[in-house]
Design a protein around this motif. Structure first.
Motif, PDB file in Angstrom:
ATOM      1  N   GLU A 138       0.826  -1.201   0.000  1.00 34.50           N
ATOM      2  CA  GLU A 138       0.000   0.000   0.000  1.00 34.50           C
ATOM      3  C   GLU A 138       0.866   1.260   0.000  1.00 34.50           C
ATOM      4  OE1 GLU A 138      -2.762  -0.150   3.220  1.00 34.50           O
ATOM      5  OE2 GLU A 138      -3.491  -2.151   2.702  1.00 34.50           O
ATOM      6  N   GLN A 139       2.133   1.117   0.394  1.00 33.07           N
ATOM      7  CA  GLN A 139       3.037   2.268   0.469  1.00 33.07           C
ATOM      8  C   GLN A 139       4.279   2.134  -0.404  1.00 33.07           C
ATOM      9  OE1 GLN A 139       3.831   3.646   4.542  1.00 33.07           O
ATOM     10  NE2 GLN A 139       2.273   2.203   5.255  1.00 33.07           N
ATOM     11  N   PHE A 140       4.629   0.924  -0.791  1.00 36.10           N
ATOM     12  CA  PHE A 140       5.861   0.705  -1.541  1.00 36.10           C
ATOM     13  C   PHE A 140       5.579  -0.084  -2.813  1.00 36.10           C
ATOM     14  CE2 PHE A 140       6.979   1.106   2.916  1.00 36.10           C
ATOM     15  CZ  PHE A 140       8.046   2.002   2.892  1.00 36.10           C
ATOM     16  N   PRO A 141       6.341   0.188  -3.901  1.00 38.15           N
ATOM     17  CA  PRO A 141       6.135  -0.568  -5.137  1.00 38.15           C
ATOM     18  C   PRO A 141       6.601  -2.005  -5.045  1.00 38.15           C
ATOM     19  CG  PRO A 141       7.964   0.964  -5.382  1.00 38.15           C
ATOM     20  CD  PRO A 141       7.311   1.284  -4.070  1.00 38.15           C
ATOM     21  N   VAL A 142       7.588  -2.261  -4.176  1.00 33.56           N
ATOM     22  CA  VAL A 142       8.123  -3.609  -3.996  1.00 33.56           C
ATOM     23  C   VAL A 142       8.286  -3.864  -2.500  1.00 33.56           C
ATOM     24  CG1 VAL A 142      10.036  -5.185  -4.470  1.00 33.56           C
ATOM     25  CG2 VAL A 142       9.399  -3.478  -6.180  1.00 33.56           C
ATOM     26  N   ALA A 143       7.916  -5.039  -2.043  1.00 33.67           N
ATOM     27  CA  ALA A 143       8.101  -5.419  -0.638  1.00 33.67           C
ATOM     28  C   ALA A 143       8.415  -6.905  -0.578  1.00 33.67           C
ATOM     29  CB  ALA A 143       6.851  -5.104   0.180  1.00 33.67           C
ATOM     30  N   TYR A 144       9.116  -7.286   0.462  1.00 31.44           N
ATOM     31  CA  TYR A 144       9.456  -8.704   0.608  1.00 31.44           C
ATOM     32  C   TYR A 144       9.556  -9.063   2.084  1.00 31.44           C
ATOM     33  CZ  TYR A 144      14.140  -6.717   1.231  1.00 31.44           C
ATOM     34  OH  TYR A 144      15.200  -5.953   1.663  1.00 31.44           O
ATOM     35  N   ALA A 145       9.292 -10.322   2.378  1.00 36.17           N
ATOM     36  CA  ALA A 145       9.395 -10.802   3.758  1.00 36.17           C
ATOM     37  C   ALA A 145      10.853 -11.076   4.097  1.00 36.17           C
ATOM     38  CB  ALA A 145       8.575 -12.077   3.927  1.00 36.17           C
ATOM     39  N   GLN A 146      11.201 -10.833   5.350  1.00 38.05           N
ATOM     40  CA  GLN A 146      12.523 -11.236   5.809  1.00 38.05           C
ATOM     41  C   GLN A 146      12.415 -11.755   7.243  1.00 38.05           C
ATOM     42  OE1 GLN A 146      15.199  -7.826   5.644  1.00 38.05           O
ATOM     43  NE2 GLN A 146      14.717  -7.238   7.725  1.00 38.05           N
ATOM     44  N   VAL A 155       7.782 -12.175  -2.345  1.00 35.14           N
ATOM     45  CA  VAL A 155       8.170 -10.862  -2.841  1.00 35.14           C
ATOM     46  C   VAL A 155       6.927 -10.276  -3.489  1.00 35.14           C
ATOM     47  CG1 VAL A 155       9.683  -9.559  -4.362  1.00 35.14           C
ATOM     48  CG2 VAL A 155      10.536 -11.621  -3.240  1.00 35.14           C
ATOM     49  N   GLY A 156       6.595  -9.033  -3.131  1.00 34.30           N
ATOM     50  CA  GLY A 156       5.379  -8.411  -3.620  1.00 34.30           C
ATOM     51  C   GLY A 156       5.655  -7.242  -4.540  1.00 34.30           C
ATOM     52  N   PHE A 157       4.756  -7.039  -5.505  1.00 31.03           N
ATOM     53  CA  PHE A 157       4.876  -5.949  -6.467  1.00 31.03           C
ATOM     54  C   PHE A 157       3.537  -5.240  -6.580  1.00 31.03           C
ATOM     55  CE2 PHE A 157       7.810  -9.301  -7.608  1.00 31.03           C
ATOM     56  CZ  PHE A 157       9.005  -8.614  -7.765  1.00 31.03           C
ATOM     57  N   SER A 158       3.571  -3.927  -6.613  1.00 28.65           N
ATOM     58  CA  SER A 158       2.334  -3.159  -6.717  1.00 28.65           C
ATOM     59  C   SER A 158       1.823  -3.165  -8.156  1.00 28.65           C
ATOM     60  CB  SER A 158       2.562  -1.716  -6.256  1.00 28.65           C
ATOM     61  OG  SER A 158       3.447  -1.050  -7.148  1.00 28.65           O
ATOM     62  N   GLY A 173      13.950 -14.241 -13.118  1.00 30.99           N
ATOM     63  CA  GLY A 173      12.886 -13.785 -12.247  1.00 30.99           C
ATOM     64  C   GLY A 173      12.775 -12.271 -12.268  1.00 30.99           C
ATOM     65  N   ALA A 174      12.455 -11.678 -11.129  1.00 23.93           N
ATOM     66  CA  ALA A 174      12.187 -10.245 -11.075  1.00 23.93           C
ATOM     67  C   ALA A 174      13.281  -9.472 -10.346  1.00 23.93           C
ATOM     68  CB  ALA A 174      10.840 -10.006 -10.395  1.00 23.93           C
ATOM     69  N   ARG A 175      14.496 -10.010 -10.314  1.00 28.38           N
ATOM     70  CA  ARG A 175      15.570  -9.347  -9.551  1.00 28.38           C
ATOM     71  C   ARG A 175      15.844  -7.925 -10.029  1.00 28.38           C
ATOM     72  NH1 ARG A 175      19.469 -14.415 -10.192  1.00 28.38           N
ATOM     73  NH2 ARG A 175      18.449 -15.867  -8.778  1.00 28.38           N
ATOM     74  N   ARG A 176      15.820  -7.717 -11.327  1.00 28.56           N
ATOM     75  CA  ARG A 176      16.118  -6.381 -11.840  1.00 28.56           C
ATOM     76  C   ARG A 176      15.046  -5.381 -11.422  1.00 28.56           C
ATOM     77  NH1 ARG A 176      18.399  -7.390 -18.017  1.00 28.56           N
ATOM     78  NH2 ARG A 176      20.123  -8.782 -17.427  1.00 28.56           N
ATOM     79  N   ILE A 177      13.798  -5.831 -11.360  1.00 25.35           N
ATOM     80  CA  ILE A 177      12.735  -4.928 -10.921  1.00 25.35           C
ATOM     81  C   ILE A 177      12.910  -4.598  -9.440  1.00 25.35           C
ATOM     82  CG2 ILE A 177      10.243  -4.682 -10.621  1.00 25.35           C
ATOM     83  CD1 ILE A 177       9.844  -6.493 -13.008  1.00 25.35           C
ATOM     84  N   VAL A 178      13.252  -5.600  -8.641  1.00 25.27           N
ATOM     85  CA  VAL A 178      13.483  -5.371  -7.212  1.00 25.27           C
ATOM     86  C   VAL A 178      14.624  -4.376  -7.010  1.00 25.27           C
ATOM     87  CG1 VAL A 178      14.217  -6.450  -5.055  1.00 25.27           C
ATOM     88  CG2 VAL A 178      12.604  -7.638  -6.549  1.00 25.27           C
ATOM     89  N   ALA A 179      15.670  -4.488  -7.834  1.00 22.22           N
ATOM     90  CA  ALA A 179      16.824  -3.596  -7.696  1.00 22.22           C
ATOM     91  C   ALA A 179      16.520  -2.177  -8.189  1.00 22.22           C
ATOM     92  CB  ALA A 179      18.006  -4.169  -8.474  1.00 22.22           C
ATOM     93  N   ARG A 180      15.564  -2.051  -9.098  1.00 25.33           N
ATOM     94  CA  ARG A 180      15.301  -0.762  -9.744  1.00 25.33           C
ATOM     95  C   ARG A 180      14.389   0.144  -8.928  1.00 25.33           C
ATOM     96  NH1 ARG A 180      12.868  -2.274 -14.770  1.00 25.33           N
ATOM     97  NH2 ARG A 180      14.953  -3.090 -15.224  1.00 25.33           N
ATOM     98  N   TYR A 181      13.516  -0.445  -8.106  1.00 25.16           N
ATOM     99  CA  TYR A 181      12.506   0.345  -7.405  1.00 25.16           C
ATOM    100  C   TYR A 181      12.720   0.303  -5.892  1.00 25.16           C
ATOM    101  CZ  TYR A 181       9.995   0.603 -11.812  1.00 25.16           C
ATOM    102  OH  TYR A 181       9.645   0.857 -13.107  1.00 25.16           O
ATOM    103  N   PRO A 182      12.254   1.350  -5.190  1.00 23.94           N
ATOM    104  CA  PRO A 182      12.352   1.330  -3.718  1.00 23.94           C
ATOM    105  C   PRO A 182      11.582   0.130  -3.172  1.00 23.94           C
ATOM    106  CG  PRO A 182      11.748   3.513  -4.523  1.00 23.94           C
ATOM    107  CD  PRO A 182      11.652   2.596  -5.689  1.00 23.94           C
TER     108      PRO A 182
END
Length: 216
Positions: A138-146, A155-158, A173-182
């Motif tokens: 709801e606040q971030f374009p990418v989120a993940y559990a740790q 790993v979640g994507f808006s 996979g989506a590593r480049r997207i995770v690295a590109r966005y907050p």
């Protein structure tokens, strides 16, 4: 107005080759229910992962191959199974990598308010962890559990990343997207966010740690 929620994309298209001669890794039996919330469910790796995803209350879609679809269909509605052909019209193997699978799952749920990516071989991943990552979207374009500072799944994507997700291909996979966005790490009290069953040794370790009887 009812708020839209993310969809859970369960990736079950891997070939599971490390269980060669023992069937696919997703159909391996754990020997007992790992969580009271899944009591009465089948005790395969896939069944537990799916039961936890469904218990989150979010829509669950499984991306699998035509070969594995019979294993998936008894566990979830047919409309929520995305079966990827393993061979094209010329009989050539289809390049089914993680990126390809994610793209197929996202394309099938284009009206979702984001997506959580869950590998099908994670039977300990708790519904609460999925919901915590969904809330962070709801606040971030990418989120993940740790867990204890170690990155895990889901790993979640808006929804704003739809066009990039459906364009994924290959096995990266989506590593480049995770690295590109907050992105936001979501600390959860759930070691299951780190536990997958990728090898025979992984399965034996899981059975041993939870006192499960092995099923031949």
């Amino acid at each position: 107005m009812t708020k839209r929620r993310p969809a859970v994309i369960v990736l079950a298209a891997g070939r599971g080759m490390r269980f060669l001669g023992q069937g696919h890794k997703l159909e391996q039996h754990l020997g007992a229910d790992l969580d009271p919330s899944t009591s009465g469910a089948e005790d395969t790796v896939l069944a537990h992962t799916l039961a936890h995803a469904i218990a989150s209350g979010m829509r669950v879609v499984v991306v699998t191959t035509q070969n594995l679809a019979p294993l998936v269909r008894p566990l979830i509605a047919a409309r929520d199974v995305v079966a990827i052909p393993e061979f094209d019209s010329q009989g050539r193997a289809t390049p089914i990598g993680m990126g390809y699978s994610i793209a197929a799952g996202v394309a099938a749920t284009g009206d979702a308010d984001g997506w959580l990516i869950v590998p099908a071989d994670m039977p300990l991943l708790r519904p609460a962890s999925m919901l915590a990552v969904a809330a962070a979207l709801e606040q971030f374009p990418v989120a993940y559990a740790q867990y204890h500072g170690r990155q895990g799944h889901p790993v979640g994507f808006s929804a704003e990343l739809y066009s990039e997700l459906v364009d994924l291909h290959g096995d990266e996979g989506a590593r480049r997207i995770v690295a590109r966005y907050p992105s936001q790490a979501v600390e959860v009290d759930d070691p299951g966010v780190l536990v997958d069953v990728d090898t025979v040794e992984d399965l034996a370790r899981l059975q041993s740690q939870h006192g499960l009887a092995r099923v031949s």
